[in-house]
Design an enzyme around this catalytic site. Structure first.
Site, PDB file in Angstrom:
ATOM      1  CG  ASP A  13       9.217  48.121 -15.123  1.00 32.18           C
ATOM      2  OD1 ASP A  13       8.785  48.243 -16.286  1.00 32.18           O
ATOM      3  OD2 ASP A  13       8.696  47.365 -14.282  1.00 32.18           O
ATOM      4  CG  ASN A  15       9.806  53.876 -20.065  1.00 35.29           C
ATOM      5  OD1 ASN A  15      10.215  54.395 -19.032  1.00 35.29           O
ATOM      6  ND2 ASN A  15      10.614  53.500 -21.044  1.00 35.29           N
ATOM      7  CG  ASN A  61      11.081  43.944 -23.100  1.00 36.69           C
ATOM      8  OD1 ASN A  61      12.082  44.518 -22.686  1.00 36.69           O
ATOM      9  ND2 ASN A  61      10.037  43.714 -22.310  1.00 36.69           N
ATOM     10  CB  SER A 183      12.338  41.364 -15.434  1.00 32.13           C
ATOM     11  OG  SER A 183      11.183  41.588 -14.656  1.00 32.13           O
TER      12      SER A 183
END
Ligand code: IPE
Ligand code: IPE
Ligand code: MG
Length: 228
Positions: A13, A15, A61, A183
């Site tokens: 996580d 980016n 996502n 998540s």
């Protein structure tokens, strides 16, 4: 090193924040994120880590913009098509979890091709979680068992029907960027994983960071509900 985890799960996580902090578009963060995957894969091979899974695209996502999603997909596809990519060069077996058939055909084919080319490699196996969700994994497994006629299931049956059926449960799960949540990663498989949340953004992760995570893991006292 002794007492190294057999399976490390990584929730990559940060980016986007890595890029934004530098005034760059988010997709450059994803591009740099692939470099961090390369470094981590090489480090895993060097440190004799048998399994390393990377959460690369979650079932949630898809909520992101088409531009970002297409950008991630083309970075992945281009990397997999590279002749001297890390998997071929370092003889790393590539596996996936998640439902691949929602991906564009060219990416889908590049993934299957890489799995096929690396299937005989034995030392280190990397698992990419792609269109993966822990809840979806459980639901698909249960539905499969229902179709097979089961009226009742048990832990063994469920584990054998999850996407991770041939992979041991993660000993250590790392999430970068400082967020402290799962998540929807391997929900069932993580019941007794050690968790660690380094603050750095994923693109800054490297061999040194991985070694630090392993050192922290080695200091933990895993009891699995028992006493010692
Ligand atoms: C992780 O970085 C990569 C994916 C989820 C594909 P993010 O893109 O979530 O980066 P942040 O969290 O917005 O910084
Ligand atoms: C988790 O990161 C998913 C992946 C690393 C692929 P997210 O950035 O999607 O998670 P949230 O939205 O912060 O919970
Ligand atoms: Mg994020």
């Amino acid at each position: 090193m002794t007492n190294i985890p057999q399976h490390i799960g990584i929730i990559m996580d940060g980016n986007g924040r890595w890029a934004t902090k530098r005034g760059l578009p988010r997709n450059l963060g994803h591009k740099q994120g692939i470099k961090a995957i390369e470094k981590t894969v090489i480090a895993c091979k060097k440190l004799n880590i048998k399994y390393c899974s990377f959460f690369a695209f979650s079932t949630e996502n898809w909520k992101r913009s088409k531009e970002e999603i297409d950008g991630i997909f083309s970075l992945l596809r281009d990397y997999l098509k590279k002749e001297n990519n890390v998997f071929l060069e370092y003889k790393i077996k590539v596996e996936t979890i998640g439902t691949l058939n929602k991906f564009p055909r060219d990416l889908y084919n590049a993934i299957l091709d890489m799995k096929e080319k690396t299937k005989s490699y034995k030392d280190t196996c990397v698992i990419f979680a792609l269109n993966y969700g822990g809840r979806d994994d459980i639901i698909r497994a249960v539905n499969k068992l229902i179709k097979e006629g089961y009226q009742e299931i048990n832990e063994k049956l469920l584990l054998e029907n999850l996407d991770t059926k041939n992979i041991p449960e993660p000993d250590l799960v790392i999430r970068t960027s400082g967020e402290m949540r799962i998540s929807n990663f391997m929900l069932y498989q993580m019941a007794y994983s050690e968790l660690y949340f380094p603050k750095l953004y994923w693109p800054s992760f490297n061999e040194k960071s991985l070694k630090k995570c392993i050192e922290i893991f080695q200091k933990r006292n895993r009891r699995f509900g028992g006493l010692n």
